[in-house]
Design an enzyme around this catalytic site. Structure first.
Site, short mmCIF file in Angstrom:
data_model
loop_
_atom_site.label_atom_id
_atom_site.label_comp_id
_atom_site.label_asym_id
_atom_site.label_seq_id
_atom_site.Cartn_x
_atom_site.Cartn_y
_atom_site.Cartn_z
N GLU A 125 37.84 47.84 30.45
CA GLU A 125 37.43 49.23 30.60
C GLU A 125 38.67 50.12 30.43
OE1 GLU A 125 35.17 52.32 33.64
OE2 GLU A 125 35.38 50.24 34.22
N GLY A 264 43.20 50.04 40.00
CA GLY A 264 43.14 49.40 41.31
C GLY A 264 42.35 48.11 41.24
N ASN A 268 34.01 43.92 36.62
CA ASN A 268 33.40 43.01 35.65
C ASN A 268 32.30 42.17 36.30
OD1 ASN A 268 35.83 43.59 33.89
ND2 ASN A 268 36.79 42.41 35.53
N HIS A 300 33.65 49.15 46.82
CA HIS A 300 33.42 49.94 45.61
C HIS A 300 33.09 49.05 44.41
CE1 HIS A 300 34.15 53.47 42.92
NE2 HIS A 300 34.51 52.51 42.06
N GLU A 301 33.93 48.03 44.18
CA GLU A 301 33.70 47.18 43.01
C GLU A 301 32.44 46.35 43.17
OE1 GLU A 301 35.38 48.09 40.62
OE2 GLU A 301 36.98 49.11 41.69
N GLU A 323 30.86 56.14 38.42
CA GLU A 323 31.98 56.25 39.34
C GLU A 323 31.70 57.21 40.49
OE1 GLU A 323 34.15 54.19 39.45
OE2 GLU A 323 34.22 53.31 37.45
#
Length: 867
Positions: A125, A264, A268, A300-301, A323
Site C-alpha cells: 500500500e 506503523g 494485509n 486498527h489493523e 482509514e
C-alpha cells in the site's frame, strides 16, 4: 529557478472503471537477495471497451518473458516504459504469464519486496505491488491469490503469505510453501514474509464457535515481548464481534514484526505486517505510550479486516473510507479499554496538533482529495483523524443504535466490493430514510470551520438566546466554502460550575444536541433560572474551532467543575493559552483552579495528568499571528515556572503520595498513576533546577520501568548540564543493543529545548548507531527535532531549517515516502514572523530546485511554497 518536470496529477473526475479484471492470480517466487524471480499467471477478463489495450503497471522490474494463452510474445507485441507494460491486442478472455526479476536487497524505498534484517518483506500500500510484478495496480481490481514461494531452508525457515497454507515441501537445499487466499483482494493487500522468526501462538474462539489460530512472528528471542500485542489482538477480535457484529473469516491470523517499515503497520489480509516499534513491549523497554499505541494499532489493523479488506475502496481518492472509519473504530475500542473521557482528550490533542495546522496551511486538502501526484503524500492527519471525526459526528447525530444498523447495512451491501463514500452515506440513508448528501461537504471541503456562539440572557423572562454561526476560511484550492452539518452538544452551568437545567423543545434538560446546518441559526432555552455559563461543543462534538462570546470567569467556572470532562480540560487549555500569550498574564488564579482539580478525589489520575500539562509551543503557535517562536518559548517557560512555584508544596506532596510502582502493570489505572506522577515531576523541576536535580536523578535511577525512566531523563534534559549527560551515558550503555529503546535515547536529545541541541543533533547523525536507511532511527532524530523542538528548530539563525532540509534531500534519494513527510515542518511558513518566514521560504526554494527530486517531495514542497 523552479522545476518544470513534475508529473501530471491524477484527478478524481477522470476516474473510469478498469477495462480488464483479473479474477485469479498465481504468483511464483524464487527468492534471492539480488535476483528474485517472480512469475505471475493471470486469468483476465475484458469488461471495458472492445479495442482497449491491456495496460499493466510496473517499476524497477527486469522483464524476462510475456506469454499470452501459452504463446510467447515478442517485443513487437508489447511496449515497455519505465512505469508500464502495454499489450495492444488481447482477446476478451485469456491467460497471461509474466516473468520478471527484481532486486530486494537494493530496494531501499521499502515498497514492494525488500529485505529487512536479512528477511524478505513486502509493503504494497499504496502502489508497491507494481515494484514486484506488472499488474493493474489499483484498488478496484480484486483477485483471488495463490502464492508459491521458494527459498533456501538455511536462514529462511518461515515462508508466509496471505490466507491459508495449503502445501509445503522440500527441494534440495531449498523448501517451498503454497498459500491460498479465498477472498478476492486488491493488490495493495498482498503480503509475503520469509526469514528466521520466532513465533508466539494462541487461539481465539469466534462468536459462531470457530477456532482461529493466532500467530505473531518476531525477532529471535523476542516472543515474550509480543504477549501484550497478542492480548490486545484477542480483545480487539471480541470487541469487533460485540460492537459491530464482525467475525473474523479465516482460520489463521498472523502478524509479523519488522524493523524497517515506512508505516506503523499494514492490514494485509490475514498477514498484518507491523513496524516492530508498534508490536514489541515489556516494562523495561516500552513506555505506557508504547503500550497504548500497540493496543490501538493492533486493533486498527485487525478492524481493517472488514473496514478496508472485505469492503475496500474503489480508488485512492476514497482512502478515508477505510482509514477514517477504522480510526474511529480503534478510538472507540481504546475508549472502552482506557476510559472514554481521557481517550477523547488524547484524540483531540492529536487532531489539533497535526490536522488543524494542516487544514490551516498550504498543504490543506479535503478528506477526499480531488487530485494527487503521489497518493503516498495523502496518508495524512486529514485523511485519518478528520475522517474519523466525520464518522463520529454521524454516530452522534443518528444515535448508537441507528449507527450500528447503518454499519451492518454498509458491510453487508458492499461485502467483497470496492466502495465509495457515497456508498457509505447511502447506508445511513437506507436505514433512516433521510438525506445524508449534505455530509459529503465535510469530505470534499478543506479547512476547519469556526463555530461562533453569541449569548444573550434575559433575566426577566429567564430566556437564553444563542446565536450560532459557522464560517470556513478559504484554502489554497478552494476559495468558497459551503455550510456543513455541525452537531453542537450544549449544556448550562451556574456561575459556580454546577449543572443548570433549562427547557428545550418542551423538555427540562441539562444537556441537548443541536444540528447547525446553515450559516446561521438561533437557539432559545426557556426557564433558565440565572445568567448561565454556556458549556458548548461538549465531548468535542464536531472538529471545529469554537468562538464563544463569554467572560474569562465563565472559563474558570468550567475549569473548576464542568461535568463534561472534555470541556473541563478545554477550559483549562483555553485559559492557559490566553494567559501565556499575554505578556502581563499571571498564573495565580490558574494555579488555584488547578490546585482544586488535583485535590478532587472524584477525578482519576489520568485525567489529572492531562489537566496538569500546559499547551505545547505548537498549540500556542496556532493561536498567534504572526508566530514568534522565541516569544512563545519564553512566555510558556515563564508561565510554567510561575505556576510550578505557586503549586510547589502541593505538587511535591501529591508526587510523594503517588509512590513509584515496584510491580509494573500496563492497565489504564496504573498507567494513569504513572502519568500523574511524571507530570508532577515535570512541573516540579521548573521551579528550582538546583533543588530539582536530586529529585530528577533519583526518579531516573530508581525507575523500575521505561515510562518512569524516560520521564526522569526528560526532566534532566530541562535541567541540562552534567546530571543530564551522566544519565544519557548510563542509558546508552544499558540499552545500546536494543534498537527500539535506543530510538528513545536519540529522540530525547533531539527534542531538548537547549541552545546547544542543534550541535548535539549534528553529532547524533554522525553516531555509529545512526542510520538514515532505517526509518525509525531517522525519525527519532530528524522528526523529533523538527516536530518536537520548535524553540531550536526555529532558531533565528535558520540553521535548524537548513539541517532538516539537508536531511530531507539525503533521504529522498532512496526513500521518498519517508522524506516527504518532513516537508510539513515548513508548511505554514507564511504565518511566521520575519526572519523565520523568509528563511523557511528560502529552504523550500532550495528543495524544489534540487535536481532528481522525487515526485513525493516535489509535490509537497511545491504546494508548501506556493501556498
Amino acid at each position: 529557478m523552479y522545476r518544470t518536470d513534475i508529473a501530471r496529477p491524477i484527478r478524481l473526475t477522470d476516474y473510469r472503471a478498469p477495462d480488464f479484471h483479473i479474477t485469479d492470480t498465481r504468483l511464483d517466487f524464487d527468492l534471492h537477495p539480488t535476483q528474485t524471480q517472480v512469475k505471475a499467471t493471470y486469468s483476465v477478463e475484458r469488461r471495458g471497451a472492445e479495442d482497449a489495450p491491456l495496460v499493466l503497471l510496473g517499476e524497477r522490474l527486469t522483464l524476462k518473458t510475456v506469454r499470452l494463452d501459452g504463446a510467447d510474445l515478442t517485443p513487437a507485441d508489447y511496449q515497455v516504459t519505465a512505469e508500464t507494460l502495454t499489450i495492444k491486442s488481447v482477446p476478451d478472455r485469456f491467460k497471461l504469464e509474466i516473468a520478471v526479476e527484481i532486486n530486494p536487497q537494493d530496494n531501499k524505498t521499502l515498497e514492494g519486496l525488500y529485505m529487512s534484517s536479512g528477511r524478505y518483506c513486502t509493503q504494497c500500500e499504496a502502489e508497491g505491488f507494481r515494484k514486484i510484478v506488472y499488474f493493474p495496480d489499483r484498488p478496484d481490481v480484486l483477485s483471488k491469490y495463490t502464492v508459491r514461494m521458494r527459498a533456501p531452508k538455511a536462514g529462511f525457515p518461515r515462508l508466509l503469505s496471505n490466507g491459508n497454507l495449503i502445501e509445503t515441501g522440500e527441494d534440495g537445499d531449498a523448501h517451498y510453501a503454497v498459500w491460498e487466499d479465498p477472498f478476492p483482494k486488491p493488490a495493495y493487500l498482498f503480503a509475503l514474509v520469509a526469514g528466521e522468526l520466532d513465533v508466539l501462538e494462541d487461539r481465539f474462539t469466534t462468536m459462531s464457535g470457530r477456532t482461529v489460530e493466532l500467530k505473531i512472528f518476531v525477532d529471535t528471542g523476542m516472543s515474550a515481548r509480543a504477549e501484550y500485542a497478542m492480548d490486545a489482538l484477542k480483545r480487539s477480535m471480541r470487541w469487533d464481534e460485540d460492537a459491530y457484529g464482525r467475525e473474523y473469516d479465516l482460520d489463521l491470523f498472523m502478524i509479523v514484526a519488522v524493523r524497517d517499515f515506512n508505516f506503523g503497520a499494514m492490514e494485509n489480509k490475514g498477514l498484518n505486517i507491523f513496524n516492530a516499534s508498534l508490536l514489541l513491549a515489556d516494562p523495561e523497554t516500552a513506555t505506557d505510550l508504547d503500550y497504548e499505541r500497540i493496543e490501538s494499532v493492533v486493533a486498527h489493523e485487525y478492524f481493517h479486516n472488514w473496514s478496508g479488506n472485505r469492503v475496500t475502496c474503489r480508488d485512492w481518492f476514497q482512502l478515508c473510507l477505510k482509514e477514517g472509519l477504522t480510526v474511529f473504530r480503534d478510538q472507540s475500542f481504546s475508549g472502552d479499554q482506557r476510559g472514554h473521557a481521557v481517550q477523547r482528550i488524547k484524540d483531540v490533542k492529536m487532531l489539533r496538533a497535526r490536522q488543524f495546522p494542516e487544514d490551516a496551511g498550504p498543504l490543506a486538502h479535503p478528506v477526499r482529495p480531488a487530485s494527487y501526484l503521489k497518493i503516498d503524500n495523502f496518508y495524512t492527519a486529514t485523511i485519518y483523524e478528520k475522517g474519523a471525526e466525520i464518522v463520529g459526528m454521524l454516530k452522534t447525530v443518528v444515535g448508537p443504535d441507528v449507527y450500528r444498523r447503518a454499519l451492518d447495512h454498509y458491510f453487508e451491501t458492499n461485502d467483497g466490493t470496492a466502495a465509495t463514500l457515497e456508498d457509505f452515506l447511502t447506508s445511513f440513508e437506507a436505514v433512516t430514510g433521510e438525506d445524508f448528501a449534505p455530509w459529503l461537504k465535510w469530505y470534499v471541503q478543506a479547512g476547519t470551520p469556526t463555530l461562533g456562539i453569541g449569548v444573550t440572557y434575559d433575566a426577566a423572562s429567564k430566556r437564553l438566546t444563542l446565536n450560532l454561526s459557522q464560517q470556513t476560511p478559504p484554502t489554497p484550492t478552494q476559495a468558497h466554502k459551503s455550510p456543513v452539518p455541525i452537531p453542537v452538544r450544549l449544556g448550562l452551568l451556574t456561575q459556580d460550575g454546577a449543572p443548570l437545567s433549562f427547557v428545550h423543545d418542551g423538555a427540562t434538560v441539562t444537556d441537548t444536541l443541536f444540528l447547525l446546518t446553515g450559516e446561521r441559526a438561533q437557539l432559545i432555552f426557556e426557564d433558565v433560572a440565572e445568567a448561565p455559563v454556556v458549556s458548548a461543543l461538549r465531548g468535542f462534538s464536531a472538529p471545529v474551532k469554537l468562538r464563544l462570546d463569554e467572560p474569562e470567569a465563565h472559563r474558570f467556572a468550567r475549569f473548576r467543575g464542568d461535568p463534561d470532562p472534555f470541556n473541563r480540560w478545554e477550559a483549562a487549555q483555553s485559559l492557559a493559552k490566553a494567559l501565556i500569550l499575554d505578556p502581563q498574564g499571571s498564573a495565580a488564579d490558574y494555579a488555584e483552579a488547578l490546585r482544586a482539580t488535583l485535590s478532587d478525589a472524584t477525578l482519576d489520575a489520568a485525567f489529572k495528568a492531562l489537566m496538569t500539562a500546559l499547551p505545547t509551543e505548537m498549540d500556542l503557535a496556532q493561536s498567534l499571528t504572526p508566530v514568534d517562536p522565541a516569544f512563545i518559548h519564553a512566555r510558556r517557560k515563564a508561565f510554567k515556572t510561575e505556576l510550578a512555584a505557586a503549586l510547589k508544596t502541593d505538587a511535591q506532596a501529591l508526587y510523594d503520595a503517588v509512590p513509584a510502582e515496584v510491580q509494573f502493570s500496563p492497565d489504564a489505572a496504573s498507567a494513569g498513576r504513572r502519568a500523574l506522577r511524571n507530570a508532577l515531576l515535570d512541573l516540579i523541576v521548573s521551579v528550582d533546577p538546583n533543588t530539582a536535580t536530586t529529585l530528577a536523578e533519583t526518579h531516573y535511577r530508581s525507575a523500575t520501568n521505561m515510562t518512569d525512566m524516560i520521564a526522569g531523563l526528560n526532566a534532566l534534559s530541562q535541567i541540562h548540564g552534567e546530571p543530564y549527560q551522566r544519565a544519557l551515558d548510563h542509558f546508552y550503555e544499558r540499552y545500546k543493543f536494543e534498537p527500539l529503546v535506543l530510538d528513545k535515547w536519540f529522540a530525547v536529545q533531539a527534542a531538548c529545548a537547549h541552545p546547544e541541541t542543534l550541535e548535539r543533533v549534528r553529532r547524533l547523525i554522525a553516531h555509529p548507531d545512526f542510520d538514515r536507511k532505517v526509518p525509525n532511527r531517522w525519525r527519532s532524530v530528524a522528526q523529533a527535532f523538527a516536530a518536537n523542538n520548535p524553540a531550536v528548530f526555529h532558531d533565528i539563525s535558520g540553521e535548524g531549517y537548513a539541517f532538516i532540509a539537508d536531511e530531507i534531500l539525503s533521504v529522498d534519494r532512496f526513500n521518498p515516502m519517508t522524506a516527504a513527510r518532513l516537508i510539513e515542518a515548513f508548511g505554514g511558513f507564511k504565518r511566521y514572523a520575519e526572519p523565520h518566514a523568509g528563511l523557511m521560504k528560502a529552504v523550500l526554494e532550495r528543495i524544489v530546485a534540487t535536481d532528481g527530486l522525487s515526485k513525493n517531495v516535489a509535490e509537497l514542497a511545491g504546494k508548501a511554497l506556493a501556498g
